[in-house]
Design a protein around this motif. Structure first.
Motif, PDB file in Angstrom:
ATOM      1  N   UNK A 124      14.037  18.759  33.866  1.00  0.00           N
ATOM      2  CA  UNK A 124      15.401  18.885  34.375  1.00  0.00           C
ATOM      3  C   UNK A 124      15.889  20.322  34.309  1.00  0.00           C
ATOM      4  N   UNK A 125      16.533  20.756  35.409  1.00  0.00           N
ATOM      5  CA  UNK A 125      17.217  22.057  35.414  1.00  0.00           C
ATOM      6  C   UNK A 125      18.571  21.865  36.090  1.00  0.00           C
ATOM      7  N   UNK A 126      19.606  22.426  35.487  1.00  0.00           N
ATOM      8  CA  UNK A 126      20.980  22.204  35.962  1.00  0.00           C
ATOM      9  C   UNK A 126      21.672  23.558  36.122  1.00  0.00           C
ATOM     10  N   UNK A 127      22.298  23.787  37.265  1.00  0.00           N
ATOM     11  CA  UNK A 127      23.044  25.044  37.451  1.00  0.00           C
ATOM     12  C   UNK A 127      24.351  24.980  36.658  1.00  0.00           C
ATOM     13  N   UNK A 128      25.004  26.121  36.516  1.00  0.00           N
ATOM     14  CA  UNK A 128      26.255  26.096  35.743  1.00  0.00           C
ATOM     15  C   UNK A 128      27.313  25.258  36.457  1.00  0.00           C
ATOM     16  N   UNK A 129      27.362  25.311  37.802  1.00  0.00           N
ATOM     17  CA  UNK A 129      28.325  24.457  38.512  1.00  0.00           C
ATOM     18  C   UNK A 129      27.875  23.001  38.515  1.00  0.00           C
ATOM     19  N   UNK A 130      26.570  22.786  38.423  1.00  0.00           N
ATOM     20  CA  UNK A 130      26.052  21.416  38.269  1.00  0.00           C
ATOM     21  C   UNK A 130      26.577  20.794  36.982  1.00  0.00           C
ATOM     22  N   UNK A 131      26.577  21.578  35.922  1.00  0.00           N
ATOM     23  CA  UNK A 131      27.134  21.110  34.637  1.00  0.00           C
ATOM     24  C   UNK A 131      28.605  20.763  34.786  1.00  0.00           C
ATOM     25  N   UNK A 132      29.313  21.699  35.437  1.00  0.00           N
ATOM     26  CA  UNK A 132      30.761  21.546  35.587  1.00  0.00           C
ATOM     27  C   UNK A 132      31.089  20.247  36.348  1.00  0.00           C
ATOM     28  N   UNK A 134      25.146  26.306  48.634  1.00  0.00           N
ATOM     29  CA  UNK A 134      24.678  27.584  48.082  1.00  0.00           C
ATOM     30  C   UNK A 134      23.212  27.486  47.679  1.00  0.00           C
ATOM     31  N   UNK A 135      22.857  26.432  46.964  1.00  0.00           N
ATOM     32  CA  UNK A 135      21.450  26.261  46.563  1.00  0.00           C
ATOM     33  C   UNK A 135      20.578  26.073  47.795  1.00  0.00           C
ATOM     34  N   UNK A 136      21.058  25.289  48.763  1.00  0.00           N
ATOM     35  CA  UNK A 136      20.326  25.117  50.030  1.00  0.00           C
ATOM     36  C   UNK A 136      20.026  26.480  50.660  1.00  0.00           C
ATOM     37  N   UNK A 189      25.755  22.238  41.948  1.00  0.00           N
ATOM     38  CA  UNK A 189      27.187  21.971  41.839  1.00  0.00           C
ATOM     39  C   UNK A 189      27.857  21.340  43.034  1.00  0.00           C
ATOM     40  N   UNK A 190      27.145  20.471  43.758  1.00  0.00           N
ATOM     41  CA  UNK A 190      27.795  19.702  44.819  1.00  0.00           C
ATOM     42  C   UNK A 190      28.357  18.410  44.224  1.00  0.00           C
ATOM     43  N   UNK A 191      29.220  17.776  44.970  1.00  0.00           N
ATOM     44  CA  UNK A 191      29.741  16.486  44.534  1.00  0.00           C
ATOM     45  C   UNK A 191      28.612  15.448  44.590  1.00  0.00           C
ATOM     46  N   UNK A 192      28.662  14.479  43.664  1.00  0.00           N
ATOM     47  CA  UNK A 192      27.640  13.428  43.669  1.00  0.00           C
ATOM     48  C   UNK A 192      26.724  13.488  42.466  1.00  0.00           C
ATOM     49  N   UNK A 246       3.107  20.045  38.547  1.00  0.00           N
ATOM     50  CA  UNK A 246       4.041  18.932  38.715  1.00  0.00           C
ATOM     51  C   UNK A 246       3.753  18.342  40.092  1.00  0.00           C
ATOM     52  N   UNK A 247       4.249  17.142  40.325  1.00  0.00           N
ATOM     53  CA  UNK A 247       3.907  16.476  41.583  1.00  0.00           C
ATOM     54  C   UNK A 247       4.937  16.708  42.682  1.00  0.00           C
ATOM     55  N   UNK A 248       6.217  16.555  42.319  1.00  0.00           N
ATOM     56  CA  UNK A 248       7.271  16.575  43.342  1.00  0.00           C
ATOM     57  C   UNK A 248       8.549  17.108  42.715  1.00  0.00           C
ATOM     58  N   UNK A 249       9.491  17.442  43.593  1.00  0.00           N
ATOM     59  CA  UNK A 249      10.781  17.925  43.092  1.00  0.00           C
ATOM     60  C   UNK A 249      11.912  17.374  43.951  1.00  0.00           C
ATOM     61  N   UNK A 250      13.007  17.070  43.283  1.00  0.00           N
ATOM     62  CA  UNK A 250      14.198  16.631  44.008  1.00  0.00           C
ATOM     63  C   UNK A 250      15.414  17.391  43.456  1.00  0.00           C
ATOM     64  N   UNK A 251      16.268  17.857  44.364  1.00  0.00           N
ATOM     65  CA  UNK A 251      17.539  18.464  43.955  1.00  0.00           C
ATOM     66  C   UNK A 251      18.637  17.508  44.373  1.00  0.00           C
ATOM     67  N   UNK A 252      19.358  16.987  43.377  1.00  0.00           N
ATOM     68  CA  UNK A 252      20.371  15.977  43.653  1.00  0.00           C
ATOM     69  C   UNK A 252      21.547  16.135  42.698  1.00  0.00           C
ATOM     70  N   UNK A 253      22.727  16.412  43.196  1.00  0.00           N
ATOM     71  CA  UNK A 253      23.043  16.757  44.573  1.00  0.00           C
ATOM     72  C   UNK A 253      22.693  18.228  44.817  1.00  0.00           C
ATOM     73  N   UNK A 254      22.502  18.584  46.084  1.00  0.00           N
ATOM     74  CA  UNK A 254      22.144  19.951  46.447  1.00  0.00           C
ATOM     75  C   UNK A 254      23.323  20.608  47.166  1.00  0.00           C
ATOM     76  N   UNK A 255      23.841  21.671  46.560  1.00  0.00           N
ATOM     77  CA  UNK A 255      24.985  22.383  47.160  1.00  0.00           C
ATOM     78  C   UNK A 255      24.518  23.225  48.353  1.00  0.00           C
TER      79      UNK A 255
END
Ligand SMILES: Cc1cc2nc3c(=O)[nH]c(=O)nc-3n(C[C@H](O)[C@H](O)[C@H](O)COP(=O)(O)O)c2cc1C
Length: 183
Positions: free
Chosen positions: A32-40, A88-90, A9-12, A77-86
């Motif tokens: 794909x996995x999305x947090x609730x604030x990511x959705x928002x 809180x998640x960090x 749920x960060x901006x971007x 799986x090979x790799x993972x990216x969190x974009x954007x990363x808040x």
């Protein structure tokens, strides 16, 4: 190649949408996995619903489902990216606090020695944020603030977003011509 894409749920959110589109066009399998604030934030910033985001991925996993395949290191799986990363998640990732599928998948990526990229976004950064980034950087996690360069003379927001998307693809070792390269 299989890539886990996390959206928090960060901006971007626009960067996540752009990356998912690029990976889809390249025919790369995404989980794909999305947090609730990511959705928002994706709805607020991009007008994208969870169904829209899901449609850009190969497989979608509910963030509450800690029994999803990507929560286990035995699922390849090979790799993972969190974009954007808040922040809180960090913090959750830096402290091994895996209370959601997204943070658990990051934990698994680290413990399995796979590449993890966190497109961290906040400003200004507090010492707590910086400390969490340092902890992760020191164990090989790529801390990637999606801060644009202006030496390529971007003219539109899309220019900026595509350039950042290309840089993420570069870090994932995926050939692309999205980023403007210095000559
Ligand atoms: C519109 C909007 C923008 C936000 N931008 C940021 C941001 O850039 N960075 C950040 O760390 N948190 C940001 N937040 C706050 C996070 O969404 C909040 O800390 C949330 O708990 C993060 O949870 P998550 O990591 O599970 O998605 C934003 C919230 C909203 C509503």
């Amino acid at each position: 190649m299989k890539i886990v894409v996390g959206i928090s749920g960060a901006s971007g959110a626009i960067y996540a949408v752009s990356l998912l589109k690029a990976l889809k066009e390249l025919g790369i399998e995404t989980h794909l996995v999305v947090t609730s604030m990511g959705r928002h934030v994706a709805e607020h910033e991009c007008g994208m619903s969870i169904n829209d985001l899901q449609g850009l991925s190969s497989y979608y996993h509910d963030n509450e489902n800690l029994a999803a395949p990507i929560s286990s290191g035995s699922f390849k799986v090979d790799k993972m990216v969190v974009v954007p990363c808040s922040m809180k998640t960090l913090s959750g990732v830096a402290n091994g606090y895996s209370d959601s599928l997204l943070s658990r998948a990051c934990d698994v990526t680290i413990k399995e020695g796979r590449k993890l990229i966190l497109a961290v976004r906040e400003t200004p950064l507090s010492p707590i944020h910086l400390k969490n980034m340092l902890v992760l950087s020191q164990i090989g996690v790529t801390i990637f603030p999606p801060s644009p360069g202006f030496y390529s003379h971007p003219e539109t927001v899309e220019d900026i977003v595509l350039n950042i998307t290309g840089k993420i693809l570069d870090l994932l070792d995926i050939d692309n011509d999205l980023t403007v390269r210095w000559k």
